[in-house]
Write a protein that holds these residues in place. Structure first.
Motif, PDB file in Angstrom:
ATOM      1  N   TRP A 177      -7.032   9.315  -3.398  1.00 53.13           N
ATOM      2  CA  TRP A 177      -8.022   8.524  -2.654  1.00 53.13           C
ATOM      3  C   TRP A 177      -8.520   7.361  -3.494  1.00 53.13           C
ATOM      4  CZ3 TRP A 177     -13.165   7.549  -3.671  1.00 53.13           C
ATOM      5  CH2 TRP A 177     -13.897   6.945  -2.625  1.00 53.13           C
ATOM      6  N   THR A 178      -8.726   7.604  -4.772  1.00 56.20           N
ATOM      7  CA  THR A 178      -9.192   6.535  -5.664  1.00 56.20           C
ATOM      8  C   THR A 178      -8.155   5.418  -5.765  1.00 56.20           C
ATOM      9  OG1 THR A 178     -10.452   8.164  -6.951  1.00 56.20           O
ATOM     10  CG2 THR A 178     -10.021   6.013  -7.984  1.00 56.20           C
ATOM     11  N   CYS A 179      -6.893   5.805  -5.895  1.00 58.10           N
ATOM     12  CA  CYS A 179      -5.826   4.797  -6.001  1.00 58.10           C
ATOM     13  C   CYS A 179      -5.680   4.018  -4.690  1.00 58.10           C
ATOM     14  CB  CYS A 179      -4.513   5.472  -6.361  1.00 58.10           C
ATOM     15  SG  CYS A 179      -4.482   6.134  -8.040  1.00 58.10           S
ATOM     16  N   ARG A 180      -5.797   4.721  -3.573  1.00 57.69           N
ATOM     17  CA  ARG A 180      -5.674   4.027  -2.285  1.00 57.69           C
ATOM     18  C   ARG A 180      -6.795   3.011  -2.130  1.00 57.69           C
ATOM     19  NH1 ARG A 180      -4.841   7.374   3.178  1.00 57.69           N
ATOM     20  NH2 ARG A 180      -2.817   7.595   2.176  1.00 57.69           N
ATOM     21  N   THR A 181      -8.004   3.403  -2.511  1.00 59.67           N
ATOM     22  CA  THR A 181      -9.123   2.459  -2.436  1.00 59.67           C
ATOM     23  C   THR A 181      -8.880   1.267  -3.360  1.00 59.67           C
ATOM     24  OG1 THR A 181     -10.632   4.290  -1.933  1.00 59.67           O
ATOM     25  CG2 THR A 181     -11.609   2.235  -2.728  1.00 59.67           C
ATOM     26  N   ALA A 194       0.834  -1.205   0.000  1.00 58.26           N
ATOM     27  CA  ALA A 194       0.000   0.000   0.000  1.00 58.26           C
ATOM     28  C   ALA A 194       0.868   1.255   0.000  1.00 58.26           C
ATOM     29  CB  ALA A 194      -0.929  -0.015   1.217  1.00 58.26           C
ATOM     30  N   GLY A 195       1.985   1.204   0.734  1.00 52.89           N
ATOM     31  CA  GLY A 195       2.888   2.347   0.759  1.00 52.89           C
ATOM     32  C   GLY A 195       3.534   2.593  -0.577  1.00 52.89           C
ATOM     33  N   GLY A 210      -7.339  -4.082  -2.057  1.00 55.77           N
ATOM     34  CA  GLY A 210      -7.448  -5.503  -2.401  1.00 55.77           C
ATOM     35  C   GLY A 210      -6.118  -6.114  -2.794  1.00 55.77           C
ATOM     36  N   PRO A 211      -5.385  -5.560  -3.754  1.00 55.73           N
ATOM     37  CA  PRO A 211      -4.076  -6.124  -4.093  1.00 55.73           C
ATOM     38  C   PRO A 211      -3.105  -6.124  -2.916  1.00 55.73           C
ATOM     39  CG  PRO A 211      -4.829  -4.644  -5.831  1.00 55.73           C
ATOM     40  CD  PRO A 211      -5.784  -4.473  -4.699  1.00 55.73           C
ATOM     41  N   ALA A 212      -3.142  -5.063  -2.095  1.00 53.22           N
ATOM     42  CA  ALA A 212      -2.239  -5.035  -0.939  1.00 53.22           C
ATOM     43  C   ALA A 212      -2.574  -6.154   0.030  1.00 53.22           C
ATOM     44  CB  ALA A 212      -2.338  -3.672  -0.246  1.00 53.22           C
ATOM     45  N   CYS A 233       1.349   6.802  -6.585  1.00 52.96           N
ATOM     46  CA  CYS A 233       0.084   7.420  -6.985  1.00 52.96           C
ATOM     47  C   CYS A 233      -0.281   8.654  -6.158  1.00 52.96           C
ATOM     48  CB  CYS A 233      -1.054   6.399  -6.876  1.00 52.96           C
ATOM     49  SG  CYS A 233      -0.768   4.907  -7.852  1.00 52.96           S
ATOM     50  N   GLY A 234       0.486   8.976  -5.124  1.00 51.94           N
ATOM     51  CA  GLY A 234       0.163  10.130  -4.315  1.00 51.94           C
ATOM     52  C   GLY A 234       0.496  11.432  -5.019  1.00 51.94           C
TER      53      GLY A 234
END
Length: 611
Positions: A533-537, A360-361, A541-543, A367-368
Motif C-alpha cells: 500500500w505504501t509503494c502504491r501510494t 503503476a502496474g 505521482g510518478p505514474a 513492489c507487491g
C-alpha cells in the motif's frame, strides 16, 4: 467643375511622375496597386471577375502615355437629339452631317484644336482619317452660307455673346467627337458608342425635351456612370421648342432624374455634372456650352478625373472579392481546438492514461507481495492494457483501409471506434476551415478551404507515423523499487521463519516463547500488504507524470503534423489575403500609399486580423 488640387493625370508635359515620389502622383500609386492586386489574385479569383480591372489597367496605361494637354470630349445622345447640329455649332463648320434621315451619324467624327499631338489620341480612338478635322483658334463662319451661320450662333449675337464672345474662349487642346446614336437601329452603332465612351475623357450627353427621361439612357448609361459626375455634361438641346418657363421646369425634372440615378449635379461652384439648356439650331445657350468646354479644357484635369472615376468604379466592382463581412479569422483558441482534436484523433489521452496504468502496474509487479503475484491477484498489464493495441493500430490508420480485411500484423478494428477517430480528423479540419474563413470573401474562403483540404489528405498518414515514433518508452525502474522488493522478500522470509519456529516450539523441539513466533508471523504477514500500500501510494505521482509525459509527446507530435500540413499553409493563405486586401485599400483610395502591413482599415465592419 472645380480644379483638382493635384494633377493625377501626370505632369504638364504628359509624362508620369517619378516612382520615387508616389505622393506627387496618387493615380500612379493606385494604378500600381491595381496591377499588384490583379497579379496576386489570378490563382484565387476567376479571370472573368478580374477582366474589367485588367482592361482598365491597359486603358490607363494607354491614355497616360498619350498627350495630357488634350482633352477628348464626346457628344453622345439618342436619335434626333441634335448632337451633330450642336457639334457643327461648336466647331463653327458643317463637319458632321445633319438631316431628318435616322440614323444620320454612321461613324464618329472628330475635330481637334492643336491637332499635331492629338493624332495618337485619334488613332487610339479608331477615328478614320477622313473623319478627322482640325481647327485653329475661334470658329469662323461656316461654308454653309448665311443661313447656317445664323443657325450656328443665332440669337447669341443679340445678347452680346456672338462670335466676339466665342473668340475669347480658347478651346486649344480640345478633341471633340460626334458619336453615333446610342439607340440606333443600325448594326454596330451602339457597340461603337460603348467602346468610345470607355476611352474618352469627358462625355456631353445631348438630350431633347421628348427623350430626356429615356429609360435606356438613364439605366444603361447615366446610372452606370454615376461616379463620373465630374467629367459629365448634360445639354438639354432644342430648348427653343419649349415655351415660357417650360425649359426651366424640364431642367428641374432632369436634375431630379439625375439625382435618382446617383449622378451628382454641380451647382453654386460645387463639383459634379454640368447641366445646361441650349438650342444648336438657333444658337441659344451654345456660348454657355462652349464656355463650359473651355473651362474643362483649360483646367487640364479631366484626364485624371476620368481615370480616377474609372478606378473608383472598378474598386467598387472588386470590393465583394476582397472585403468580407468582418470576423476574427484564425484565432489562437481556434488553433488550440484544432490541436486538441488531432490529439483526440490519435488517442493521446487514452495512451497517456494507459502509460500511467502501465507504470503503476510495473510498480505493483516489483513492489507487491510475492504471494499476491503468484496467486494472480493482479491481471497482467501486458495482456489487458489498451495502450499496446492503440499504438500498434492507431484509430487514424485503421480507418484508412478501403477493404474490410485486416492488414497483416494489425489487430481487428473495433466497431465504431475507428470511424469516430477518423471522423475526428475530418471534423478538426472542417472546424479549422470554418474559423479561418469566417468573414472572408467567397473566393478567399474557398482558397483557405482548398489549402486545408490538401494538407488534410496527408494528415492521417503523418499522424500515424508521428504516433509510432512518440510511443511511450518502458517505465524506468527507480531505485526504491529494488528496496521495496527486498523488503517484501525479507518479510516473506520473516513470516516463514515465524511459522517454522511456531511449529518447532509446539512440537517441543525448541524452547522459545510462543508469542515471539506469532510476532514474526504477524510482522511478516501484515508488513507485506502494508509495504504494498505504501509503494502504491508513492507510485501515484510518478505514474501520473509518466502518463502525462506520454500524452504530451503524442500531442506534440500531432501538433507538429497539424502545423506543418494544415496550420502553416492556412496561415500563409490568410497572409496572402491580407496582402491583397492592403493593395485593394490603395486601389480604392482608402489609404494613400505606399501601402504597409497593418496600415489598412477599410471600414469598421471590414477589419480583419487573419494572422
Amino acid at each position: 467643375m472645380t480644379a483638382s488640387p493635384s494633377s493625377p493625370a501626370g505632369t504638364a508635359d504628359g509624362t508620369r511622375g517619378s516612382a520615387a515620389e508616389p505622393s506627387a502622383d496618387p493615380l500612379s500609386v493606385r494604378a500600381d496597386a491595381l496591377g499588384e492586386l490583379l497579379g496576386l489574385s489570378r490563382t484565387r479569383i476567376g479571370a472573368d471577375d478580374l477582366a474589367e480591372g485588367g482592361e482598365l489597367l491597359a486603358r490607363m496605361g494607354e491614355r497616360r502615355r498619350l498627350s495630357s494637354s488634350h482633352t477628348v470630349v464626346a457628344l453622345a445622345g439618342a436619335t434626333g437629339s441634335g448632337k451633330s447640329t450642336l457639334f457643327n455649332a461648336l466647331t463653327g463648320r458643317a463637319l458632321s452631317e445633319t438631316g431628318v434621315r435616322r440614323p444620320t451619324t454612321a461613324r464618329p467624327v472628330a475635330c481637334s484644336w492643336q491637332p499635331e499631338p492629338a493624332a495618337a489620341l485619334l488613332d487610339r480612338l479608331g477615328i478614320a482619317p477622313r473623319d478627322r478635322h482640325v481647327r485653329y483658334g475661334a470658329p469662323d463662319v461656316p461654308e454653309g452660307g448665311p443661313d447656317f451661320a445664323l443657325s450656328s450662333v443665332g440669337d447669341a449675337r443679340e445678347d452680346g455673346g456672338g462670335l466676339a464672345g466665342v473668340e475669347d474662349q480658347s478651346l486649344d487642346g480640345l478633341v471633340l467627337l460626334d458619336l453615333p446614336d446610342h439607340d440606333s437601329a443600325a448594326a454596330g452603332h451602339r457597340e461603337q458608342v460603348d467602346r468610345l465612351l470607355r476611352l474618352v475623357d469627358v462625355v456631353v450627353w445631348v438630350v431633347d425635351p421628348e427623350k430626356y427621361a429615356d429609360h435606356v439612357l438613364h439605366e444603361r448609361y447615366l446610372r452606370a456612370m454615376a461616379g463620373h459626375a465630374d467629367v459629365t455634361v448634360l445639354v438639354l438641346n432644342q430648348a427653343d421648342r419649349l415655351p415660357g418657363e417650360a425649359a426651366d421646369l424640364v431642367l428641374d425634372d432632369l436634375r431630379r432624374l439625375l439625382d435618382e440615378d446617383g449622378l451628382a449635379v454641380g451647382e453654386h461652384g460645387d463639383s459634379g455634372a454640368v447641366v445646361l439648356a441650349a438650342s444648336a439650331l438657333t444658337g441659344q445657350g451654345v456660348p454657355e456650352v462652349r464656355a463650359a468646354l473651355a473651362r474643362i479644357v483649360g483646367q487640364r484635369a479631366a484626364v485624371g478625373r476620368r481615370l480616377v472615376a474609372d478606378l473608383d468604379r472598378a474598386a467598387s466592382g472588386l470590393r465583394p472579392l476582397y472585403v468580407g463581412e468582418g470576423g476574427a479569422g484564425l484565432t489562437e483558441p481556434a488553433r488550440e481546438e484544432f490541436i486538441d482534436r488531432l490529439a483526440d484523433a490519435v488517442g493521446a489521452s487514452a495512451i497517456g492514461q494507459s502509460a500511467e496504468r502501465d507504470w503503476a502496474g510495473a510498480a505493483w509487479d516489483v513492489c507487491g507481495t510475492p504471494w499476491g503475484r503468484l496467486m494472480g491477484q493482479r491481471t497482467v498489464t501486458d495482456s489487458c492494457s489498451p495502450m499496446r493495441s492503440v499504438i500498434e493500430v492507431s484509430p487514424v490508420r485503421r480507418t484508412r483501409g478501403r477493404s474490410g480485411r485486416n492488414a497483416p500484423g494489425r489487430l481487428p478494428a473495433q466497431a465504431g471506434g475507428p470511424s469516430a477517430s477518423r471522423a475526428a480528423v475530418d471534423e478538426a479540419v472542417r472546424g479549422l476551415v470554418a474559423d479561418a474563413s469566417r468573414g472572408l470573401p467567397a473566393p478567399w474562403a474557398r482558397a483557405v478551404g482548398e489549402t486545408a483540404r490538401r494538407g488534410a489528405e496527408e494528415l492521417p498518414a503523418a499522424l500515424d507515423e508521428a504516433a509510432s515514433q512518440a510511443r511511450p518508452a518502458p517505465p524506468d525502474r527507480p531505485g526504491w523499487w529494488a528496496v521495496a522488493r527486498a523488503v517484501q522478500w525479507a518479510l516473506v522470509v520473516l513470516a516463514l521463519a515465524g511459522g517454522i519456529c511456531l511449529l518447532v516450539t509446539a512440537a517441543g523441539l525448541l524452547g522459545l516463547a510462543w508469542w515471539s513466533s506469532l510476532a514474526m508471523i504477524t510482522v511478516g504477514g501484515l508488513g507485506g500488504p502494508l509495504t504494498t500500500w505504501t509503494c502504491r501510494t508513492a507510485a501515484r505521482g510518478p505514474a501520473r507524470r509518466h502518463g502525462q509525459a506520454a500524452e504530451r509527446r503524442l500531442r506534440d507530435a500531432a501538433a507538429g503534423c497539424g502545423r506543418a500540413l494544415v496550420l502553416e499553409p492556412v496561415a500563409a493563405e490568410l497572409m496572402r489575403y491580407r496582402e491583397v486586401r492592403e493593395h485593394y485599400a490603395v486601389v480604392a483610395g482608402v489609404v494613400p500609399g505606399p501601402y504597409r502591413s497593418g496600415s489598412t482599415k477599410l471600414s469598421g465592419s471590414d477589419s480583419h486580423s487573419h494572422e
